[in-house]
Design a protein around this motif. Structure first.
Motif, PDB file in Angstrom:
ATOM      1  N   SER A 150       0.840  -1.201   0.000  1.00  0.00           N
ATOM      2  CA  SER A 150       0.000   0.000   0.000  1.00  0.00           C
ATOM      3  C   SER A 150       0.874   1.250   0.000  1.00  0.00           C
ATOM      4  O   SER A 150       1.760   1.401   0.846  1.00  0.00           O
ATOM      5  CB  SER A 150      -0.909  -0.004   1.236  1.00  0.00           C
ATOM      6  OG  SER A 150      -1.523   1.240   1.420  1.00  0.00           O
ATOM      7  N   GLU A 151       0.614   2.147  -0.939  1.00  0.00           N
ATOM      8  CA  GLU A 151       1.393   3.390  -1.013  1.00  0.00           C
ATOM      9  C   GLU A 151       1.117   4.269   0.208  1.00  0.00           C
ATOM     10  O   GLU A 151       2.022   4.906   0.741  1.00  0.00           O
ATOM     11  CB  GLU A 151       1.023   4.144  -2.287  1.00  0.00           C
ATOM     12  CG  GLU A 151       1.825   5.427  -2.499  1.00  0.00           C
ATOM     13  CD  GLU A 151       1.492   6.095  -3.822  1.00  0.00           C
ATOM     14  OE1 GLU A 151       0.913   5.418  -4.693  1.00  0.00           O
ATOM     15  OE2 GLU A 151       1.801   7.287  -3.959  1.00  0.00           O
ATOM     16  N   LYS A 152      -0.141   4.273   0.660  1.00  0.00           N
ATOM     17  CA  LYS A 152      -0.503   5.075   1.827  1.00  0.00           C
ATOM     18  C   LYS A 152       0.249   4.598   3.066  1.00  0.00           C
ATOM     19  O   LYS A 152       0.793   5.408   3.831  1.00  0.00           O
ATOM     20  CB  LYS A 152      -2.013   4.968   2.060  1.00  0.00           C
ATOM     21  CG  LYS A 152      -2.492   5.708   3.295  1.00  0.00           C
ATOM     22  CD  LYS A 152      -3.972   5.488   3.513  1.00  0.00           C
ATOM     23  CE  LYS A 152      -4.446   6.144   4.803  1.00  0.00           C
ATOM     24  NZ  LYS A 152      -5.875   5.874   5.071  1.00  0.00           N
ATOM     25  N   ALA A 185       3.031   2.926   3.094  1.00  0.00           N
ATOM     26  CA  ALA A 185       4.456   3.162   2.885  1.00  0.00           C
ATOM     27  C   ALA A 185       4.839   4.587   3.298  1.00  0.00           C
ATOM     28  O   ALA A 185       5.870   4.818   3.934  1.00  0.00           O
ATOM     29  CB  ALA A 185       4.822   2.909   1.425  1.00  0.00           C
ATOM     30  N   GLU A 186       3.997   5.567   2.929  1.00  0.00           N
ATOM     31  CA  GLU A 186       4.269   6.958   3.305  1.00  0.00           C
ATOM     32  C   GLU A 186       4.171   7.144   4.815  1.00  0.00           C
ATOM     33  O   GLU A 186       5.017   7.801   5.435  1.00  0.00           O
ATOM     34  CB  GLU A 186       3.294   7.882   2.589  1.00  0.00           C
ATOM     35  CG  GLU A 186       3.515   7.946   1.086  1.00  0.00           C
ATOM     36  CD  GLU A 186       2.529   8.859   0.379  1.00  0.00           C
ATOM     37  OE1 GLU A 186       2.630   9.005  -0.835  1.00  0.00           O
ATOM     38  OE2 GLU A 186       1.639   9.414   1.071  1.00  0.00           O
ATOM     39  N   GLN A 220       9.442  11.629  -2.794  1.00  0.00           N
ATOM     40  CA  GLN A 220       8.208  11.083  -3.375  1.00  0.00           C
ATOM     41  C   GLN A 220       7.205  12.191  -3.664  1.00  0.00           C
ATOM     42  O   GLN A 220       6.583  12.225  -4.726  1.00  0.00           O
ATOM     43  CB  GLN A 220       7.593  10.054  -2.410  1.00  0.00           C
ATOM     44  CG  GLN A 220       8.376   8.759  -2.293  1.00  0.00           C
ATOM     45  CD  GLN A 220       7.699   7.775  -1.352  1.00  0.00           C
ATOM     46  OE1 GLN A 220       6.646   8.045  -0.810  1.00  0.00           O
ATOM     47  NE2 GLN A 220       8.329   6.616  -1.167  1.00  0.00           N
ATOM     48  N   TYR A 221       7.057  13.113  -2.702  1.00  0.00           N
ATOM     49  CA  TYR A 221       6.122  14.222  -2.903  1.00  0.00           C
ATOM     50  C   TYR A 221       6.623  15.197  -3.965  1.00  0.00           C
ATOM     51  O   TYR A 221       5.824  15.763  -4.727  1.00  0.00           O
ATOM     52  CB  TYR A 221       5.895  14.958  -1.583  1.00  0.00           C
ATOM     53  CG  TYR A 221       5.129  14.168  -0.560  1.00  0.00           C
ATOM     54  CD1 TYR A 221       5.518  14.157   0.774  1.00  0.00           C
ATOM     55  CD2 TYR A 221       4.015  13.429  -0.914  1.00  0.00           C
ATOM     56  CE1 TYR A 221       4.817  13.432   1.730  1.00  0.00           C
ATOM     57  CE2 TYR A 221       3.311  12.690   0.022  1.00  0.00           C
ATOM     58  CZ  TYR A 221       3.714  12.700   1.330  1.00  0.00           C
ATOM     59  OH  TYR A 221       3.014  11.984   2.257  1.00  0.00           O
ATOM     60  N   LYS A 271       5.852  14.026  -7.395  1.00  0.00           N
ATOM     61  CA  LYS A 271       4.433  14.189  -7.735  1.00  0.00           C
ATOM     62  C   LYS A 271       4.025  15.663  -7.768  1.00  0.00           C
ATOM     63  O   LYS A 271       2.855  15.968  -8.013  1.00  0.00           O
ATOM     64  CB  LYS A 271       3.568  13.460  -6.706  1.00  0.00           C
ATOM     65  CG  LYS A 271       3.808  11.970  -6.632  1.00  0.00           C
ATOM     66  CD  LYS A 271       2.988  11.364  -5.505  1.00  0.00           C
ATOM     67  CE  LYS A 271       3.290   9.898  -5.338  1.00  0.00           C
ATOM     68  NZ  LYS A 271       2.537   9.313  -4.185  1.00  0.00           N
TER      69      LYS A 271
END
Length: 508
Positions: free
Chosen positions: A145-147, A149-150, A179-180, A183
Protein backbone atom coordinates in the motif's frame (compact mmCIF):
# COMPACT_ATOMS: atom_id res chain seq x y z
CA UNK A 1 -48.28 -18.59 9.46
CA UNK A 2 -44.62 -19.72 9.58
CA UNK A 3 -43.62 -17.19 6.91
CA UNK A 4 -45.23 -14.40 8.93
CA UNK A 5 -43.32 -15.44 12.05
CA UNK A 6 -40.08 -15.57 10.03
CA UNK A 7 -40.62 -12.05 8.66
CA UNK A 8 -41.33 -10.67 12.16
CA UNK A 9 -38.17 -12.31 13.50
CA UNK A 10 -36.09 -10.79 10.70
CA UNK A 11 -37.56 -7.36 11.40
CA UNK A 12 -36.76 -7.62 15.12
CA UNK A 13 -33.16 -8.66 14.37
CA UNK A 14 -32.77 -5.79 11.92
CA UNK A 15 -34.03 -3.26 14.47
CA UNK A 16 -31.71 -4.62 17.17
CA UNK A 17 -28.74 -4.42 14.79
CA UNK A 18 -29.64 -0.85 13.82
CA UNK A 19 -29.96 0.12 17.51
CA UNK A 20 -26.53 -1.36 18.31
CA UNK A 21 -24.95 0.50 15.39
CA UNK A 22 -26.51 3.82 16.46
CA UNK A 23 -25.31 3.23 20.02
CA UNK A 24 -21.71 2.65 18.87
CA UNK A 25 -21.78 5.77 16.66
CA UNK A 26 -23.18 7.85 19.54
CA UNK A 27 -20.35 6.72 21.81
CA UNK A 28 -17.82 7.68 19.16
CA UNK A 29 -19.36 11.14 18.56
CA UNK A 30 -19.52 11.87 22.29
CA UNK A 31 -15.90 10.75 22.68
CA UNK A 32 -14.76 13.11 19.90
CA UNK A 33 -16.67 15.96 21.54
CA UNK A 34 -15.08 15.24 24.96
CA UNK A 35 -11.65 15.08 23.30
CA UNK A 36 -12.18 18.51 21.72
CA UNK A 37 -13.18 19.85 25.16
CA UNK A 38 -9.98 18.28 26.61
CA UNK A 39 -11.99 16.08 29.00
CA UNK A 40 -9.56 13.19 28.43
CA UNK A 41 -10.90 10.85 31.12
CA UNK A 42 -14.45 10.97 29.74
CA UNK A 43 -13.18 10.71 26.16
CA UNK A 44 -11.16 7.61 27.05
CA UNK A 45 -14.19 5.94 28.66
CA UNK A 46 -16.43 6.71 25.66
CA UNK A 47 -13.83 5.47 23.14
CA UNK A 48 -13.62 2.22 25.13
CA UNK A 49 -17.41 1.85 25.01
CA UNK A 50 -17.40 2.58 21.27
CA UNK A 51 -14.63 -0.01 20.77
CA UNK A 52 -16.64 -2.66 22.61
CA UNK A 53 -19.83 -1.83 20.69
CA UNK A 54 -18.13 -1.89 17.28
CA UNK A 55 -16.23 -5.09 18.10
CA UNK A 56 -19.49 -6.77 19.09
CA UNK A 57 -20.86 -5.81 15.67
CA UNK A 58 -17.72 -7.10 13.94
CA UNK A 59 -16.92 -3.62 12.57
CA UNK A 60 -13.14 -4.04 12.88
CA UNK A 61 -12.28 -0.74 11.12
CA UNK A 62 -14.22 1.47 13.55
CA UNK A 63 -13.36 -0.77 16.53
CA UNK A 64 -9.58 -0.53 16.01
CA UNK A 65 -9.81 3.23 15.36
CA UNK A 66 -11.66 3.82 18.66
CA UNK A 67 -9.46 1.32 20.51
CA UNK A 68 -6.19 2.97 19.46
CA UNK A 69 -7.54 6.39 20.48
CA UNK A 70 -8.42 5.00 23.91
CA UNK A 71 -4.92 3.46 24.09
CA UNK A 72 -3.33 6.86 23.41
CA UNK A 73 -5.47 8.48 26.13
CA UNK A 74 -4.29 5.77 28.54
CA UNK A 75 -0.55 6.14 28.02
CA UNK A 76 -0.60 9.94 27.73
CA UNK A 77 -1.46 9.78 31.47
CA UNK A 78 1.12 7.00 32.09
CA UNK A 79 -1.46 4.16 32.39
CA UNK A 80 0.79 1.83 30.41
CA UNK A 81 -0.52 -1.41 31.91
CA UNK A 82 -4.08 -0.63 30.78
CA UNK A 83 -2.82 0.58 27.39
CA UNK A 84 -0.86 -2.62 26.66
CA UNK A 85 -3.75 -4.77 27.89
CA UNK A 86 -6.12 -3.00 25.50
CA UNK A 87 -3.64 -3.56 22.65
CA UNK A 88 -3.58 -7.26 23.44
CA UNK A 89 -7.40 -7.37 23.35
CA UNK A 90 -7.46 -5.62 19.97
CA UNK A 91 -4.83 -8.02 18.59
CA UNK A 92 -6.97 -11.02 19.60
CA UNK A 93 -10.07 -9.35 18.15
CA UNK A 94 -8.27 -8.79 14.81
CA UNK A 95 -7.10 -12.41 14.68
CA UNK A 96 -10.68 -13.60 15.18
CA UNK A 97 -12.06 -11.30 12.47
CA UNK A 98 -9.25 -12.26 10.05
CA UNK A 99 -10.05 -15.94 10.52
CA UNK A 100 -13.70 -15.21 9.73
CA UNK A 101 -12.83 -13.20 6.62
CA UNK A 102 -9.92 -15.46 5.55
CA UNK A 103 -7.69 -12.45 4.88
CA UNK A 104 -5.24 -10.11 6.65
CA UNK A 105 -6.32 -6.59 7.66
CA UNK A 106 -3.05 -4.80 7.00
CA UNK A 107 -4.34 -1.27 7.67
CA UNK A 108 -5.63 -2.17 11.14
CA UNK A 109 -2.53 -4.21 12.01
CA UNK A 110 -0.36 -1.27 10.97
CA UNK A 111 -2.46 1.15 13.06
CA UNK A 112 -2.26 -1.08 16.16
CA UNK A 113 1.48 -1.78 15.83
CA UNK A 114 2.18 1.92 15.31
CA UNK A 115 0.40 2.71 18.59
CA UNK A 116 2.58 0.17 20.40
CA UNK A 117 5.65 1.78 18.84
CA UNK A 118 4.60 5.22 20.11
CA UNK A 119 4.27 3.82 23.65
CA UNK A 120 7.76 2.30 23.57
CA UNK A 121 9.17 5.54 22.15
CA UNK A 122 7.60 7.48 25.02
CA UNK A 123 9.04 4.93 27.47
CA UNK A 124 12.47 5.38 25.77
CA UNK A 125 12.63 1.60 25.23
CA UNK A 126 14.71 1.55 22.04
CA UNK A 127 14.92 -2.26 21.77
CA UNK A 128 11.17 -2.87 21.89
CA UNK A 129 10.53 0.15 19.68
CA UNK A 130 12.91 -1.31 17.04
CA UNK A 131 10.97 -4.61 17.10
CA UNK A 132 7.70 -2.76 16.47
CA UNK A 133 9.36 -0.76 13.68
CA UNK A 134 10.51 -4.00 12.02
CA UNK A 135 6.95 -5.35 12.27
CA UNK A 136 5.63 -2.20 10.56
CA UNK A 137 8.22 -2.63 7.77
CA UNK A 138 7.06 -6.22 7.17
CA UNK A 139 3.40 -5.18 7.11
CA UNK A 140 4.12 -2.44 4.52
CA UNK A 141 6.03 -4.94 2.34
CA UNK A 142 3.19 -7.47 2.50
CA UNK A 143 0.38 -4.95 2.00
CA UNK A 144 1.93 -3.15 -0.99
CA UNK A 145 0.00 0.00 0.00
CA UNK A 146 1.39 3.39 -1.01
CA UNK A 147 -0.50 5.08 1.83
CA UNK A 148 1.01 2.74 4.44
CA UNK A 149 4.46 3.16 2.88
CA UNK A 150 4.27 6.96 3.31
CA UNK A 151 2.97 6.63 6.87
CA UNK A 152 5.81 4.19 7.65
CA UNK A 153 8.46 6.66 6.43
CA UNK A 154 7.01 9.30 8.77
CA UNK A 155 7.02 6.85 11.67
CA UNK A 156 10.52 5.56 10.86
CA UNK A 157 11.96 9.10 10.72
CA UNK A 158 10.27 9.95 14.06
CA UNK A 159 11.82 6.83 15.66
CA UNK A 160 15.34 7.58 14.43
CA UNK A 161 15.24 11.23 15.46
CA UNK A 162 13.82 10.40 18.91
CA UNK A 163 16.74 8.07 19.64
CA UNK A 164 19.40 10.39 18.19
CA UNK A 165 20.00 8.46 14.93
CA UNK A 166 19.89 11.59 12.80
CA UNK A 167 21.56 10.15 9.68
CA UNK A 168 19.03 7.32 9.38
CA UNK A 169 16.24 9.80 10.15
CA UNK A 170 17.47 12.13 7.38
CA UNK A 171 17.53 9.20 4.92
CA UNK A 172 13.92 8.22 5.68
CA UNK A 173 12.78 11.82 5.64
CA UNK A 174 14.52 12.58 2.32
CA UNK A 175 12.93 9.51 0.73
CA UNK A 176 9.49 10.69 1.80
CA UNK A 177 10.07 14.25 0.57
CA UNK A 178 11.41 13.08 -2.80
CA UNK A 179 8.21 11.08 -3.38
CA UNK A 180 6.12 14.22 -2.90
CA UNK A 181 8.50 16.31 -5.00
CA UNK A 182 8.21 13.86 -7.91
CA UNK A 183 4.43 14.19 -7.74
CA UNK A 184 4.73 18.00 -7.39
CA UNK A 185 2.75 17.85 -4.14
CA UNK A 186 4.61 20.79 -2.66
CA UNK A 187 2.11 21.39 0.17
CA UNK A 188 2.80 17.90 1.52
CA UNK A 189 6.55 18.58 1.44
CA UNK A 190 5.97 21.68 3.59
CA UNK A 191 3.84 19.62 5.98
CA UNK A 192 6.68 17.10 6.27
CA UNK A 193 9.13 19.81 7.30
CA UNK A 194 6.69 21.21 9.86
CA UNK A 195 6.11 17.72 11.25
CA UNK A 196 9.87 17.14 11.57
CA UNK A 197 10.29 20.47 13.39
CA UNK A 198 7.56 19.32 15.83
CA UNK A 199 9.41 16.02 16.37
CA UNK A 200 12.67 17.86 17.06
CA UNK A 201 10.96 20.21 19.51
CA UNK A 202 9.31 17.28 21.36
CA UNK A 203 12.64 15.43 21.56
CA UNK A 204 14.40 18.66 22.71
CA UNK A 205 16.86 18.18 19.83
CA UNK A 206 18.02 21.76 19.18
CA UNK A 207 20.59 20.92 16.42
CA UNK A 208 18.00 18.90 14.49
CA UNK A 209 15.39 21.66 14.84
CA UNK A 210 17.83 24.34 13.63
CA UNK A 211 19.04 22.23 10.70
CA UNK A 212 15.47 21.33 9.67
CA UNK A 213 14.31 24.93 10.00
CA UNK A 214 17.09 26.11 7.66
CA UNK A 215 16.16 23.42 5.12
CA UNK A 216 12.52 24.44 5.41
CA UNK A 217 13.41 28.08 4.66
CA UNK A 218 15.43 26.97 1.61
CA UNK A 219 12.54 24.77 0.48
CA UNK A 220 10.03 27.62 0.89
CA UNK A 221 12.23 29.82 -1.25
CA UNK A 222 12.63 27.09 -3.91
CA UNK A 223 8.84 26.58 -4.04
CA UNK A 224 8.41 30.26 -4.81
CA UNK A 225 11.02 29.96 -7.53
CA UNK A 226 9.28 26.89 -9.01
CA UNK A 227 5.91 28.65 -8.98
CA UNK A 228 7.47 31.72 -10.55
CA UNK A 229 9.05 29.52 -13.22
CA UNK A 230 5.68 27.93 -13.98
CA UNK A 231 4.07 31.35 -14.29
CA UNK A 232 6.90 32.54 -16.48
CA UNK A 233 6.52 29.46 -18.69
CA UNK A 234 2.80 30.10 -19.02
CA UNK A 235 3.46 33.68 -20.05
CA UNK A 236 6.06 32.55 -22.53
CA UNK A 237 3.65 30.02 -24.03
CA UNK A 238 0.98 32.66 -24.44
CA UNK A 239 3.51 34.95 -26.01
CA UNK A 240 4.60 32.29 -28.55
CA UNK A 241 1.00 31.56 -29.51
CA UNK A 242 0.27 35.23 -29.94
CA UNK A 243 3.40 35.70 -32.02
CA UNK A 244 2.49 32.79 -34.30
CA UNK A 245 -1.02 34.11 -34.84
CA UNK A 246 0.26 37.57 -35.65
CA UNK A 247 2.78 36.20 -38.15
CA UNK A 248 0.12 34.08 -39.89
CA UNK A 249 -2.36 36.95 -40.24
CA UNK A 250 -0.14 39.72 -41.34
CA UNK A 251 3.59 39.72 -41.92
CA UNK A 252 3.41 43.45 -42.44
CA UNK A 253 2.78 44.08 -38.74
CA UNK A 254 6.41 43.47 -37.83
CA UNK A 255 6.69 46.83 -36.12
CA UNK A 256 3.73 46.08 -33.87
CA UNK A 257 5.08 42.59 -33.35
CA UNK A 258 8.36 43.98 -32.03
CA UNK A 259 6.39 46.25 -29.73
CA UNK A 260 4.38 43.30 -28.38
CA UNK A 261 7.57 41.31 -27.83
CA UNK A 262 9.09 44.22 -25.99
CA UNK A 263 6.01 44.65 -23.80
CA UNK A 264 5.89 40.95 -22.97
CA UNK A 265 9.58 40.97 -22.10
CA UNK A 266 9.06 43.98 -19.88
CA UNK A 267 6.16 42.21 -18.12
CA UNK A 268 8.32 39.15 -17.52
CA UNK A 269 11.14 41.29 -16.15
CA UNK A 270 8.71 43.14 -13.85
CA UNK A 271 7.22 39.88 -12.56
CA UNK A 272 10.66 38.42 -11.95
CA UNK A 273 11.71 41.60 -10.16
CA UNK A 274 8.59 41.59 -7.96
CA UNK A 275 9.12 37.93 -7.08
CA UNK A 276 12.73 38.57 -6.16
CA UNK A 277 11.78 41.52 -3.95
CA UNK A 278 9.02 39.44 -2.28
CA UNK A 279 11.49 36.62 -1.70
CA UNK A 280 13.99 38.96 -0.02
CA UNK A 281 11.27 40.54 2.13
CA UNK A 282 9.83 37.19 3.26
CA UNK A 283 13.26 35.82 4.08
CA UNK A 284 14.04 38.89 6.16
CA UNK A 285 10.73 38.56 8.07
CA UNK A 286 11.25 34.84 8.79
CA UNK A 287 14.85 35.27 9.94
CA UNK A 288 13.89 38.24 12.11
CA UNK A 289 11.07 36.24 13.73
CA UNK A 290 13.43 33.31 14.34
CA UNK A 291 15.97 35.63 15.99
CA UNK A 292 13.29 37.13 18.25
CA UNK A 293 12.14 33.65 19.33
CA UNK A 294 15.71 32.60 20.14
CA UNK A 295 16.29 35.78 22.18
CA UNK A 296 12.99 35.33 24.03
CA UNK A 297 13.76 31.69 24.87
CA UNK A 298 17.25 32.59 26.09
CA UNK A 299 15.89 35.37 28.29
CA UNK A 300 13.26 33.07 29.79
CA UNK A 301 15.83 30.40 30.61
CA UNK A 302 18.15 33.00 32.12
CA UNK A 303 15.33 34.44 34.22
CA UNK A 304 14.33 30.98 35.50
CA UNK A 305 17.93 30.17 36.43
CA UNK A 306 18.33 33.49 38.23
CA UNK A 307 15.12 32.98 40.21
CA UNK A 308 16.21 29.47 41.16
CA UNK A 309 19.60 30.65 42.45
CA UNK A 310 17.96 33.55 44.30
CA UNK A 311 15.48 31.17 45.93
CA UNK A 312 18.29 28.89 47.13
CA UNK A 313 20.27 31.86 48.48
CA UNK A 314 17.23 33.36 50.24
CA UNK A 315 16.33 29.96 51.65
CA UNK A 316 19.77 29.49 53.20
CA UNK A 317 20.28 33.09 54.41
CA UNK A 318 18.17 32.89 57.64
CA UNK A 319 19.94 29.69 58.65
CA UNK A 320 23.38 31.11 57.97
CA UNK A 321 22.49 34.31 59.87
CA UNK A 322 21.47 32.34 62.91
CA UNK A 323 24.60 30.22 62.63
CA UNK A 324 26.61 33.41 62.87
CA UNK A 325 24.69 34.59 65.95
CA UNK A 326 24.95 31.15 67.55
CA UNK A 327 28.69 31.06 66.94
CA UNK A 328 29.10 34.45 68.60
CA UNK A 329 27.19 33.32 71.65
CA UNK A 330 29.05 29.93 71.69
CA UNK A 331 25.81 27.97 71.59
CA UNK A 332 27.20 24.68 70.29
CA UNK A 333 23.88 22.83 70.31
CA UNK A 334 22.19 25.49 68.17
CA UNK A 335 25.09 25.45 65.71
CA UNK A 336 24.94 21.65 65.46
CA UNK A 337 21.18 21.77 64.86
CA UNK A 338 21.50 24.21 61.98
CA UNK A 339 24.48 22.44 60.47
CA UNK A 340 22.44 19.23 60.44
CA UNK A 341 19.54 21.19 58.93
CA UNK A 342 21.84 22.43 56.17
CA UNK A 343 23.05 18.89 55.50
CA UNK A 344 19.49 17.56 55.32
CA UNK A 345 18.56 20.46 53.05
CA UNK A 346 21.39 19.49 50.69
CA UNK A 347 20.22 15.85 50.69
CA UNK A 348 16.60 16.89 50.02
CA UNK A 349 17.64 19.15 47.12
CA UNK A 350 19.59 16.30 45.53
CA UNK A 351 16.64 13.90 45.92
CA UNK A 352 14.23 16.50 44.56
CA UNK A 353 16.42 16.96 41.48
CA UNK A 354 16.84 13.19 41.04
CA UNK A 355 13.07 12.60 41.23
CA UNK A 356 12.32 15.37 38.72
CA UNK A 357 14.77 13.91 36.20
CA UNK A 358 13.46 10.33 36.57
CA UNK A 359 9.68 10.88 36.50
CA UNK A 360 9.37 8.64 33.43
CA UNK A 361 11.05 5.73 35.26
CA UNK A 362 8.36 4.04 37.40
CA UNK A 363 9.18 2.10 40.56
CA UNK A 364 9.14 -1.68 40.73
CA UNK A 365 5.85 -3.00 42.11
CA UNK A 366 4.83 -5.99 44.22
CA UNK A 367 1.63 -7.26 45.82
CA UNK A 368 0.97 -6.84 49.56
CA UNK A 369 -1.93 -6.67 52.03
CA UNK A 370 -3.06 -3.07 52.46
CA UNK A 371 -4.76 -3.60 55.84
CA UNK A 372 -1.63 -5.02 57.48
CA UNK A 373 0.56 -2.44 55.72
CA UNK A 374 -1.45 0.54 57.06
CA UNK A 375 -1.48 -0.87 60.62
CA UNK A 376 2.32 -1.41 60.62
CA UNK A 377 2.90 2.08 59.21
CA UNK A 378 0.76 3.69 61.94
CA UNK A 379 2.61 1.66 64.60
CA UNK A 380 5.91 3.22 63.50
CA UNK A 381 4.74 6.72 64.48
CA UNK A 382 2.69 5.92 67.61
CA UNK A 383 5.55 6.89 69.95
CA UNK A 384 5.46 10.40 68.45
CA UNK A 385 1.69 10.86 68.89
CA UNK A 386 0.37 12.81 71.91
CA UNK A 387 -1.31 10.58 74.57
CA UNK A 388 -4.59 12.52 74.26
CA UNK A 389 -4.85 11.79 70.51
CA UNK A 390 -6.93 8.82 69.32
CA UNK A 391 -5.45 6.81 66.43
CA UNK A 392 -7.80 5.23 63.84
CA UNK A 393 -6.77 2.89 60.99
CA UNK A 394 -9.54 2.02 58.53
CA UNK A 395 -8.08 -0.24 55.83
CA UNK A 396 -9.67 -3.50 54.57
CA UNK A 397 -7.59 -6.64 54.08
CA UNK A 398 -7.19 -6.23 50.32
CA UNK A 399 -4.26 -7.11 48.08
CA UNK A 400 -2.83 -4.19 46.10
CA UNK A 401 0.11 -3.95 43.72
CA UNK A 402 2.49 -0.98 44.04
CA UNK A 403 5.86 -0.10 45.59
CA UNK A 404 5.42 -0.58 49.35
CA UNK A 405 8.70 1.13 50.34
CA UNK A 406 7.97 4.41 48.53
CA UNK A 407 4.31 4.38 49.62
CA UNK A 408 5.46 3.99 53.24
CA UNK A 409 7.78 7.03 52.84
CA UNK A 410 4.84 9.22 51.84
CA UNK A 411 2.55 7.98 54.62
CA UNK A 412 5.24 8.26 57.33
CA UNK A 413 5.92 11.88 56.36
CA UNK A 414 2.19 12.74 56.46
CA UNK A 415 1.63 10.89 59.76
CA UNK A 416 4.70 12.48 61.40
CA UNK A 417 3.43 15.93 60.37
CA UNK A 418 0.00 15.08 61.81
CA UNK A 419 1.56 13.89 65.07
CA UNK A 420 3.64 17.10 65.36
CA UNK A 421 0.64 19.41 65.00
CA UNK A 422 -2.08 17.45 66.84
CA UNK A 423 -2.30 17.54 70.67
CA UNK A 424 -5.91 16.38 71.00
CA UNK A 425 -8.60 14.83 68.87
CA UNK A 426 -7.94 12.09 66.32
CA UNK A 427 -5.58 10.98 63.55
CA UNK A 428 -7.06 8.80 60.80
CA UNK A 429 -5.38 6.60 58.19
CA UNK A 430 -7.95 5.32 55.65
CA UNK A 431 -7.83 3.23 52.49
CA UNK A 432 -10.73 3.39 50.01
CA UNK A 433 -11.16 1.50 46.75
CA UNK A 434 -12.73 3.72 44.06
CA UNK A 435 -12.60 1.33 41.10
CA UNK A 436 -10.90 -1.71 39.63
CA UNK A 437 -7.55 0.13 39.39
CA UNK A 438 -8.15 3.29 41.47
CA UNK A 439 -7.77 3.80 45.22
CA UNK A 440 -7.53 6.66 47.75
CA UNK A 441 -5.30 6.68 50.84
CA UNK A 442 -6.35 9.47 53.22
CA UNK A 443 -4.48 10.93 56.23
CA UNK A 444 -6.63 13.21 58.43
CA UNK A 445 -5.96 14.99 61.73
CA UNK A 446 -7.64 17.47 64.12
CA UNK A 447 -4.47 19.52 64.51
CA UNK A 448 -3.71 23.20 64.03
CA UNK A 449 -4.19 22.99 60.25
CA UNK A 450 -2.52 25.01 57.50
CA UNK A 451 -3.51 28.60 56.58
CA UNK A 452 -5.43 28.85 53.30
CA UNK A 453 -2.87 31.24 51.80
CA UNK A 454 -0.13 28.58 52.17
CA UNK A 455 -2.11 25.63 50.75
CA UNK A 456 -1.83 26.72 47.12
CA UNK A 457 1.99 26.47 47.10
CA UNK A 458 2.24 23.57 49.55
CA UNK A 459 3.74 21.16 46.99
CA UNK A 460 6.00 23.72 45.31
CA UNK A 461 9.64 23.76 46.53
CA UNK A 462 11.24 26.99 47.79
CA UNK A 463 7.88 28.78 48.08
CA UNK A 464 8.59 30.00 51.63
CA UNK A 465 11.74 31.50 53.21
CA UNK A 466 12.38 30.33 56.78
CA UNK A 467 14.99 28.95 59.19
CA UNK A 468 15.97 25.47 57.94
CA UNK A 469 16.13 24.25 61.52
CA UNK A 470 12.33 24.55 61.52
CA UNK A 471 12.10 22.44 58.33
CA UNK A 472 13.10 23.10 54.73
CA UNK A 473 9.61 22.66 53.25
CA UNK A 474 10.82 20.05 50.74
CA UNK A 475 9.13 17.04 52.35
CA UNK A 476 5.74 17.50 50.67
CA UNK A 477 7.19 18.37 47.21
CA UNK A 478 9.32 15.19 47.41
CA UNK A 479 6.26 13.17 48.45
CA UNK A 480 4.31 14.62 45.51
CA UNK A 481 7.03 13.55 43.05
CA UNK A 482 7.18 10.04 44.58
CA UNK A 483 3.38 9.82 44.21
CA UNK A 484 3.73 10.77 40.56
CA UNK A 485 6.26 7.97 39.98
CA UNK A 486 3.83 5.58 41.72
CA UNK A 487 1.31 6.49 38.97
CA UNK A 488 -0.69 8.69 41.31
CA UNK A 489 -1.04 12.17 42.80
CA UNK A 490 -0.91 13.82 46.25
CA UNK A 491 -3.18 16.73 47.19
CA UNK A 492 -4.63 18.52 50.22
CA UNK A 493 -8.37 18.77 50.84
CA UNK A 494 -8.98 22.52 50.50
CA UNK A 495 -12.48 22.25 52.04
CA UNK A 496 -11.48 20.43 55.27
CA UNK A 497 -11.30 23.00 58.10
CA UNK A 498 -10.97 20.87 61.30
CA UNK A 499 -7.24 20.25 60.83
CA UNK A 500 -5.54 18.78 57.75
CA UNK A 501 -6.56 16.11 55.28
CA UNK A 502 -4.17 14.80 52.59
CA UNK A 503 -5.45 12.52 49.79
CA UNK A 504 -3.12 10.17 47.89
CA UNK A 505 -4.75 8.90 44.67
CA UNK A 506 -3.11 5.79 43.16
CA UNK A 507 -3.61 3.83 39.96
CA UNK A 508 -2.88 0.20 40.90
Amino acid sequence: MRSTYFIITLAICFCMSLHAENKANNYMKQAQSSLEQKDFTKARYLFLQAYKAFSNEGDYTQAIDCGTKATYLYYRENYYQEAFELCRQMTQFLLTEEQKAQKTFYDQRFQLTKERLQMYIKLKNAAQAQLQLNTLDNLVSQAGSEKLAEDFLYTQASYYYTFGQNEQGDASFSKLINQYKDKKEYDKVSECYKHLITIARSANNAPLMERTYEKYIVWTDSVKALNAQDELGALQLKYDDSLKTIQEKDDKLSGKQYMIVGLCTLVVILIAGLLFVAFLLLRFIVLNKKLKNIIQTTNEHSEQQTKFIQSISEQMKPTLDKLNVSAEELRAEAILTRVNALKQFSVNIQELSSLESSLMEPYEVQSFNMGSFCKKTMDKVKDKIHPDVEVIVDAPQLEVKTNAEQLERILLHLLNNAASHTTSGKIWLEFKRKGAHLCHIIVTDNGTGIPDELKENLFKPFSEVKDLAEGDGLGLPICALIANKLNGSLSIDMDYKKGCRFILVLQI
